[in-house]
Design an enzyme around this catalytic site. Sequence first.
Site, mmCIF file in Angstrom:
data_model
loop_
_atom_site.group_PDB
_atom_site.id
_atom_site.type_symbol
_atom_site.label_atom_id
_atom_site.label_comp_id
_atom_site.label_asym_id
_atom_site.label_seq_id
_atom_site.Cartn_x
_atom_site.Cartn_y
_atom_site.Cartn_z
ATOM 1 N N LYS A 117 -4.348 7.090 7.951
ATOM 2 C CA LYS A 117 -3.667 7.880 6.992
ATOM 3 C C LYS A 117 -2.817 8.486 7.346
ATOM 4 O O LYS A 117 -1.620 8.905 6.923
ATOM 5 C CB LYS A 117 -4.800 8.883 6.377
ATOM 6 N N GLU A 201 -4.528 17.981 4.991
ATOM 7 C CA GLU A 201 -3.454 18.208 3.778
ATOM 8 C C GLU A 201 -3.674 19.377 3.330
ATOM 9 O O GLU A 201 -4.677 20.038 3.104
ATOM 10 C CB GLU A 201 -3.672 16.940 3.221
ATOM 11 N N ARG A 293 -5.720 -3.726 -1.545
ATOM 12 C CA ARG A 293 -6.994 -4.707 -2.011
ATOM 13 C C ARG A 293 -6.777 -4.490 -3.540
ATOM 14 O O ARG A 293 -6.355 -3.854 -3.914
ATOM 15 C CB ARG A 293 -8.169 -4.303 -1.365
#
Length: 652
Positions: A117, A201, A293
């Site tokens: 990430k 975050e 995906r």
Amino acid sequence: MIESVLIANRGEIAARIIKTAEKMGIRTVSLFTETDRGTPHTQLADKAVFLPDLPGHGEPYLDIERIITVARAEQVDAIHPGYGFLSENPEFAAACQKAGITFMGPDADAIRLMGDKGAAKQKMIENGVPCIPGYNGADQSDETLAIEAEKIGLPVLIKAAAGGGGRGMRLVEDMNDFESLLASARAEAASAFGSDAVILEKALTTVRHIEVQVAADAHGNVVHLFERDCTCQRRNQKVIEEAPSTVLEEDLRERLGADAVQAARSINYRGVGTVEFLMLPSGEYYFIEMNTRLQVEHPVTEYITGIDLVDWQFRIASDAPLPKEQADITFTGHAIEVRLYAEDPDENFLPQTGTVLEWSPATLPHIRNDHMIVPGRDISARYDPMIAKVIAWGESREQARRRLAKALRGQRLAGFRTNCAFLLRCLEHDYFRDNELDTGFIARLLDEPKAPVPHPLEQVAVASTYLVECRKWQSGPTDWSSLGNPFRHWHYKIEDTLKSCQVSIDGDRVRYQDPDSAVILDIRFEETGPHSMIGWIDDQAHPFTFWEENGETVLDFGEHTLALTANPFAAERDGDGASDNTIVAPMAGKIIAVEAQAGDRVDKGQAVILLEAMKMEHRLCVPRDAKVDRVSARIGDQVARGDILLALEAED
């Protein structure tokens, strides 16, 4: 074109991939474990290969070496990973390439980059894709993370750097809680993804979760297939998904799509994938992650665009160019999907196990049911509790919503509890109807009092249980005496309340009289399956399924589930209070942590055992202040539902 494929997955996604492969004339090979023996994906494939559980090898669907060995033996051209399991594992993609087998997804480098990430966020910043303010540095010390959290400002979100789906994610609203929440996030991240690294975050409030479907081929073509609104979430897990988002103006839709395409292009992406954003009411949006995906919610995109995304995956993996250019991709109408889980919302969404006694999905126009449910089979604690997806399309959002609610009410499932009533509660809420949503919608809904169970449902439940009990007692279903059909006193417990009524039976009819009323109801029952009936009061139909569970009869009316204990010959009595002295396993699972030992003093609400089941962690807490008498749970133990794990010393 690929001629043969091995599906390295299970359940509804494996079955869904096989159906598209069959249309394209592609030979299919499926895998199955002992738990999945005889399930639909094993029967639909041209060949099914058994993967036994081997000591020291862990979960077969995660065993890269064994899967590659099967693929070679079956001489397949490609492997489709579905979603979950190895679908975003760069080592698996690399192993396929090394074996000369096409991996139906991006290359290992793209998966690895987007799986980190922190690195993914940095890459997006470099390519002009807006990102949430935060910290994604290499220094992972607790001290540095605490300092960075202070700089970002509360509330702040701790997120697992190596994965997503809500696992390893904690919201910090008070810095006094930062240390414990960081430890908890690290532990869950390590268990789920094999790495305890995290990023920080700024936690955005009052936001929508908007994701954009993208597709890219080996010839440099990258397109988007519009967006999905996945705002309805519980603990960062998606519950309801819809497409398109009705809050986007056309220029904002174009900008979001362009940024998603840029994100895919910047990492030389190949395949289908999803770029996810958080969007403020102002229309500002920020990149949060990319899923490399096929997504669980891909059917809503297929419904509105008319494009089979698995078909596109096969074409891209075969080095064919994308079937359409951006200008040729349009959408029509609106689609909504819900995820049907084997879980009990009334018990904090505790995953459920049991045998499928009856299953009949609603077969209605513009309704799609993707499921893995087979009557007679067990729902195991071994895998994720999602058992089906129900998708509805309509010319408008409201039409799709109404169709979906009707489909949920029309399905019949007996044997274990599900979240069906909870899904209907969400769909029928005024905020959902009016599309006044943000990611906190479900949390607020759960704080609201539930609507009381309509009185007719309780009457039908009591009368039907009496009918079933009578059929157990005697050869015929009719009460008889020389005085005709007499009323009998019927004691029962419903939702922990002891009640009584008077009932009489005649064939398929039960006469019901509440002790507080002189009104007598004539309730007629129509059997529609081995575990389903319709209770008729006048001309009003009340369909339901029913089954036995831990000494209770559970009756599922769709929007309401009732648990009733038939107790016709016993008066109210006090319980033995054993639950105040023991902690038992609420379901089958594996013990992954034990935080107390004999002799310890523990406080009410203190978590003492961590149980892992259906890919979720359950914290088991003591019911009162006490001293621990004995601990029978050990780390690594596989326990069954009802097993005593810890006992407290008896109260004076």
